[in-house]
Design an enzyme around this catalytic site. Structure first.
Site, PDB file in Angstrom:
ATOM      1  N   TYR A  67      38.187  48.666  27.988  1.00 21.74           N
ATOM      2  CA  TYR A  67      39.395  48.440  28.812  1.00 21.74           C
ATOM      3  C   TYR A  67      39.064  48.259  30.289  1.00 21.74           C
ATOM      4  O   TYR A  67      37.929  48.397  30.697  1.00 21.74           O
ATOM      5  CB  TYR A  67      40.490  49.453  28.537  1.00 21.74           C
ATOM      6  CG  TYR A  67      40.281  50.937  28.765  1.00 21.74           C
ATOM      7  CD1 TYR A  67      39.210  51.468  29.457  1.00 21.74           C
ATOM      8  CD2 TYR A  67      41.245  51.828  28.274  1.00 21.74           C
ATOM      9  CE1 TYR A  67      39.105  52.831  29.653  1.00 21.74           C
ATOM     10  CE2 TYR A  67      41.150  53.196  28.469  1.00 21.74           C
ATOM     11  CZ  TYR A  67      40.066  53.687  29.164  1.00 21.74           C
ATOM     12  OH  TYR A  67      39.972  55.027  29.361  1.00 21.74           O
ATOM     13  N   GLU A  68      40.063  47.883  31.054  1.00 22.93           N
ATOM     14  CA  GLU A  68      39.882  47.528  32.478  1.00 22.93           C
ATOM     15  C   GLU A  68      38.901  46.379  32.649  1.00 22.93           C
ATOM     16  O   GLU A  68      38.173  46.335  33.634  1.00 22.93           O
ATOM     17  CB  GLU A  68      39.407  48.734  33.303  1.00 22.93           C
ATOM     18  CG  GLU A  68      40.330  49.906  33.316  1.00 22.93           C
ATOM     19  CD  GLU A  68      41.675  49.553  33.933  1.00 22.93           C
ATOM     20  OE1 GLU A  68      42.677  50.091  33.471  1.00 22.93           O
ATOM     21  OE2 GLU A  68      41.722  48.718  34.851  1.00 22.93           O
ATOM     22  N   GLY A  69      38.917  45.430  31.724  1.00 23.47           N
ATOM     23  CA  GLY A  69      37.947  44.343  31.739  1.00 23.47           C
ATOM     24  C   GLY A  69      36.728  44.755  30.946  1.00 23.47           C
ATOM     25  O   GLY A  69      36.045  45.707  31.333  1.00 23.47           O
TER      26      GLY A  69
END
Lengths: 591, 591
Positions: B440-442
């Site tokens: 997550y978060e890229g």
């Protein structure tokens, strides 16, 4: 829900084209009558159906539901009983079993393909019968004729199941510490008392009886690992005619709650003066159990390949469908909102890593199986050579297949992005399920110690040279027919050189083997896969004109392996040569 | 049940001794009044209590119970509500927040230590407030004064929470594809309609209101990522005096069932003409959101360190207690049945790997936080230098902390053998919980593309040279005061050389950046940690006489890092230089 389709074309490639199984089978009398290419292919086709249609559909639901314990009774998840009944009708449990007792006598080279399919489809389900197969091997090798006659046919048929009861709460990697006792009785049987943990399938509702192979100590046993004997302890006592009698004094106290393989019942087993029968000689139980352990170690290794293959199939399908971003250098699907992510080199890197490791592993498992067949069915020098290779390569197979299996499953999850973390897509289950394979049947650290300590250093590198000598013989063929020969040669030289350094250094440094064993096993694994990829590439290059799509893909994957994965040995080499000192400097209480 | 004790001595070492935070704080006017060594240590002590005594005990139970969804209402696991109420009383949510709106204004260098403790203690719990902190940053930087006055104090107090709503089912890594619409209304607000997935804390029972930061398209928006605007969409509408009004037209459709972080509610959110307020300028929402994203990326990186530290503490305790086998070279505890497994070099290898990576990561997170503080509070050249370093190093922090975090958690599980796979020991939960941080978060692949593509190649290596120049300046000091200087120099030269090669090659090969970005990020990460370990070793060597046990351990761990982990760059270098071709050869349909 993810689907599984056995990679039959790839399996046939390895079996028939790379290792020419038919020629081997034809020249070994025990196999010549049993199997040929046509039979093998028919079995593989049928195995693909059983695993893809019967077992794979129960994998996700089995994980969600898990195995249940209720007052000592264990039930498997919905559908497992029915599937097991269908499964054993096909005779699969005895596929490689001894025909004298009802087994089908198929070669291990074929059986490993089936094992891979099983683990791809449903690892939890597979464990119930995998332990049975290993149990049969131990009985076949060490039990009395009477016990074999009584038990083996019902194990090969799958009617009964087997377990292995080694670990105790305080005795895992160090079995010498185990305390379970065996008291001789007047009738020649023994009363077994003690507690065992982590017993796969110790209790279940699939089979009418369960036969436990239990390690225990006789009253006069020496301390440590030289005082351990092996006993057969059935759940229900068995009359000489095979009829089930009284319930034996053993029970399942609870199930473990685990990270994965949740549909596999992992049992705490209590033996309270249970009736058992000695297998093999007193105090030599560990050696007898190792007959089973070595078989299981290869099997558990194959769990790593099987889970990786399943993860790869899912990731490949997703990467072709999922649209995100544009390929560097221009749109690949300009008519769509974005390109399929398989167009991104970084996604291809993950897929190719999985593909190269899984196919390399499949070839190596087949190679080790070939050595097992030679060790079993050939004679004299050929047999001894094969036995040495089996001993050398089994720990590599177990540890390297499962370490790279986890890596592949992590990649397969990563390809899915956020969806990979969600249960319904199945990729996270494969990560959880494969993780145990690095731990059980001897942790991968224990495998590495076995490899470097017992299989390399203890024999002065003889077994190693048997293997590297074979690679060098392969490389002696004309270079034009041996793609990647230079890279393979450099890798073998690296393995030989670091091994020689270790053999020399280990004499002065008692901590060295333990300190670098895991790095050494990994280096060895990459070199072994390089040999496999060179052999596959040689076949693919020779056959390329017949089927460019298939053989061209093999060559492209080999190219990836040699340029993008094999270089991992550079770091491993440096880390090994850094020796043991950096590990020993820190005082125990300063961690 | 596993316990967690914040590594206060190690945190103080990094903060005060390695990076001399007090000197920095004293010379930056905004911080000079706010914090000094004594204040910082008092906060760390208190933070250790909150995380160790309030949050850590809810980690296992939260995992077992998970978050619940019932007809749109989400409840957190037992104990979370009470713990959250106690937690926000301490003012922790606004620790680094803007004092003009009720934040405490503490430096990021201090905040990252607290974040690490939070993730060690209870990653799921932490996520609820971590998103709030990031949301505050985005509002503080881009919202109108009116919105800031209304919302920020109640976010800093923890009374309300924030979320970030980016991902849609068909738009994850490629946000340009998102479809959520924003229709302007006469009153200046917007009607937001669309579906978002993977929304952490999208609904929960901890706070009275939830403020969603939503990416959506205005009617006149250009296609792609340049047509995205940012909106603040509260769960309950808020009167100008801060009182809660009507429920907004948004709802949580379901929760995801995940591999881990099960106590964190991961929501499917539906916006049905919900009232929203534009944040920043139309069509520039992605840039505004990145204010939050960069903050979150460092935070999520620290999840990797935090989980690894927790796993290390458990593994260390187990390795000291668990008796199996004998140390090579003679019994370490001859009076016991076996030696504690910490005596085995292979176990020490796993523990030292965890220790070296976690402490290296802690130092690097503090270093990046120092740059964030300089970027926020310093002026002119110093500020620009810091901004360039933050941009360069944030993707490394996010991806490398979490990749090595997973590796460490896997080691920490392996140290436990079979017990590591059993839920009650907690080690397998850390593996499951930390795994999401790579996604997550890229995803870490996206981080790597950001690093190599935007932060290195796009500026011709300027930012890179700012960083390597700093390392070279460090190395210019006399060698005697710089242990491991030779190895660090060689590593930096390797990073510079492979970067120069990439800058040159990328001009001709559009696929190269995408093909080798992950390998490059990893190489960069190991070199960055080498710089950290050299700085820690320099301090430890100078202070050794004061506390041999502590500083000697730092030097031994540095020795391990340089000899056993840093050599991983040899393989990464070779793999990068193999370029993109091996990834591109295979046709998409031949995977």
């Amino acid at each position: 829900m993810p689907e599984y389709h056995a990679p039959l074309r790839d399996m046939r490639f390895v079996l028939h084209e790379v290792f020419a199984a038919d020629k081997l089978w034809a020249r070994l009398p025990a196999l010549a009558e049993t199997v040929d290419t046509e039979t093998a292919d028919a079995i593989l086709e049928e195995a693909a159906k059983v695993t893809g249609e019967l077992l794979a559909p129960l994998n996700r639901s089995g994980d969600e539901e898990g195995a249940h314990w209720n007052d000592g009774v264990v039930s498997t998840p919905a559908g497992f009983r029915e599937a097991y009944a269908t499964y054993i009708e096909g005779g699969w449990v005895g596929l490689a079993g001894n025909p004298a007792y009802g087994g089908l006598g198929m070669p291990k080279m074929l059986a490993v393909q089936f094992e891979e399919m099983l683990y791809s489809a449903n690892a939890s389900f597979t464990l119930y019968s995998a332990l049975t197969s290993g149990c049969c091997l131990a009985l076949d090798a060490h039990a009395s004729e009477e016990l074999k006659q009584l038990y083996l046919p019902r194990l090969y048929s799958g009617e009964w199941a087997g377990t292995m009861c080694l670990t105790e709460a305080h005795a895992g990697s160090d079995l010498g510490l185990l305390r379970t006792r065996a008291e001789p009785r007047a009738d020649g049987s023994y009363a077994i008392s003690g507690g065992k943990i982590f017993i796969t399938g110790g209790e279940q509702d699939l089979t009418a009886n369960i036969l436990h192979l239990v390690l225990a100590r006789l009253p006069d046993a020496p301390a440590g690992s030289k005082g351990i004997s092996l006993f057969l302890v059935p759940k229900f006592l068995v009359a000489p005619n095979g009829e089930l009698g009284a319930r034996n004094a053993l029970s399942c106290g609870s199930l473990e709650h685990k990270m994965g393989i949740k549909a596999s019942a992992t049992c705490v087993m209590n033996f309270d003066g249970a009736t058992g029968y000695l297998i093999g000689e007193p105090h030599k139980g560990l050696a007898a159990m190792f007959t089973m352990m070595n078989y299981e170690r290869l099997s558990i290794g194959i769990q790593g390949i099987g889970c990786a293959e399943a993860s790869y199939q899912n990731a490949r399908a997703y990467a072709r469908e999922r649209l995100q971003g544009r390929a560097p250098g221009g749109a690949r699907a300009p008519q769509k909102s974005a390109d399929p992510i398989v167009a991104h080199p970084d996604v291809r890197r993950m897929l190719l890593t999985m593909k190269a490791l899984t196919e390399g592993g499949r070839a190596f498992s087949t190679y080790v199986a070939q050595q097992l067949d030679l060790a079993k069915y050939s004679e004299d020098d050929e047999r001894r050579h094969a036995e040495a290779l089996v001993a050398l390569l089994t720990p590599i197979a177990k540890a390297f297949f499962t370490d790279t299996g986890l890596e592949s499953c992590i990649h397969g999850q990563q390809v899915f992005g956020g969806h990979g973390y969600i249960r319904e897509w199945g990729q996270e289950q494969l990560v959880r399920d494969v993780r145990i394979a690095q731990i059980y049947e001897g942790t991968n650290g224990i495998q590495a110690l076995d490899l470097l300590g017992r299989k390399v250093v203890a024999n002065g590198g003889d077994a190693l040279h048997a293997f590297t000598g074979e690679i060098r013989a392969f490389l002696d063929a004309p270079a034009a027919s041996r793609p990647f020969a230079d890279r393979l040669l450099a890798a073998v030289e690296n393995l030989e050189s670091v091994s020689a350094w270790l053999l020399e250094q280990a004499e002065q440094d008692p901590a060295l083997v333990n300190a670098v064993a895991v790095d050494y096993l990994n280096l060895f694994g990459y070199v072994a896969y390089a040999y496999m990829w060179a052999r596959m590439a040689a076949v693919a290059q020779a056959s390329r004109d017949n089927d460019e799509a298939f053989y061209g893909a093999k060559l492209a994957t080999a190219q990836f392996y040699f340029t993008k994965l094999l270089p991992r040995i550079h770091s491993l080499d440096a880390v090994i040569r850094a020796g043991s000192a950096p590990l020993l400097e820190l005082a125990d209480d300063r961690f």
